[in-house]
Write an enzyme that holds these catalytic residues in place. Sequence first.
Site, PDB file in Angstrom:
ATOM      1  N   GLY A 193       0.828  -1.196   0.000  1.00 26.78           N
ATOM      2  CA  GLY A 193       0.000   0.000   0.000  1.00 26.78           C
ATOM      3  C   GLY A 193       0.859   1.240   0.000  1.00 26.78           C
TER       4      GLY A 193
ATOM      5  N   HIS B 168       5.004   1.180  12.876  1.00 28.73           N
ATOM      6  CA  HIS B 168       4.158   1.730  13.947  1.00 28.73           C
ATOM      7  C   HIS B 168       4.172   0.711  15.072  1.00 28.73           C
ATOM      8  CE1 HIS B 168       1.109   3.827  16.088  1.00 28.73           C
ATOM      9  NE2 HIS B 168       0.073   3.135  15.665  1.00 28.73           N
TER      10      HIS B 168
ATOM     11  N   SER C 287      -4.194 -10.743  -4.346  1.00 26.19           N
ATOM     12  CA  SER C 287      -4.111  -9.313  -4.055  1.00 26.19           C
ATOM     13  C   SER C 287      -4.083  -8.500  -5.344  1.00 26.19           C
ATOM     14  CB  SER C 287      -2.850  -9.014  -3.247  1.00 26.19           C
ATOM     15  OG  SER C 287      -2.610  -7.624  -3.177  1.00 26.19           O
TER      16      SER C 287
END
Length: 333
Positions: A26, A108, A51
Amino acid sequence: MKKIYKENECRTHALDGKTIAVIGYGSQGHAHALNLKESGFSVIVGLYAGSKSWARAEEAGLKVLTAGEAAAAADVIMILINDEKQPDLYEQDIRPHLTAGKALAFAHGFNIHFGRIQPPADVDVFMIAPKGPGHTVRSQYQEVRGVPALYAVHQDYTGKARDIAFDYGYGIGAARAGLLGTSFREETETDLFGEQCVLCGGVTELMKAGFEVLVEAGYDPENAYYECVHEMKLIVDMIAEGGFARMRYSISDTAEFGDYSIGRRIITEETRQEMRKVLREIQEGSFARNWILENQAGRPNFMSRRRIEAAHPVETVGRELRSMMSWSKKLED
């Protein structure tokens, strides 16, 4: 100030001869994979079978495997899919292939900090978190510049986790701007707080409130949009260029006087108290629990609120006005 590590300090060669699997393609995934490849690193992309990104990644010259195959083949596995999807993917496709000495990486800290992913003790775990969206990470790299990033080491099994993190930061171009040390806890909690209280929740609610007050008072919605939404970017761009001082230098003295005299009437001590409450909820894990439960329930509240917000008059007026702004057409598309 904390030390910021620059490019000449970050090329450690710790990734020489190693294969990096970027899981996801992404916004961040495509930027990391392409930047690493063009920096001379060995990169593969891991995706689920079927995908839509598979063909796009192959067209860019990248080797694509299923997530499990990529994890098995790689020495370093960077997970760059949505936070809420990471635990299941980790358990099914990554954990079985985390042999001793491999490295697991994140952009993250959410799932490590809140215990949703618990890696074995015999792997390195680090974070490289660019302070910008993936498309900016990519475009800045192509312009021989970089987006700064945070780095953190959660586990250092091999004794080389920081060197690997630095080399990775070099590879995606972040070291051109600089790497700043942090922890998974600090990155996660400050990131969530910034999103909720300022960057997303705070700013959008402030702009929407300003729009609503003007429209309720009888002013044209178009004018209200220009004043309370459209011009926000102009102000923020000036702050990004040179801080509050740059912005205040550029605006009129009338606007600057209004800034000083009215700002604290809007962002009051009550607002700050609510911000402190939000921060405590993040620190205690209640926000994470609520988000996890929301996903487990099929996102009913999230999807309902998304529909409500999309139908707000500020969005209707904004679409009409932005259609007249040629420079924003690409973003709308």
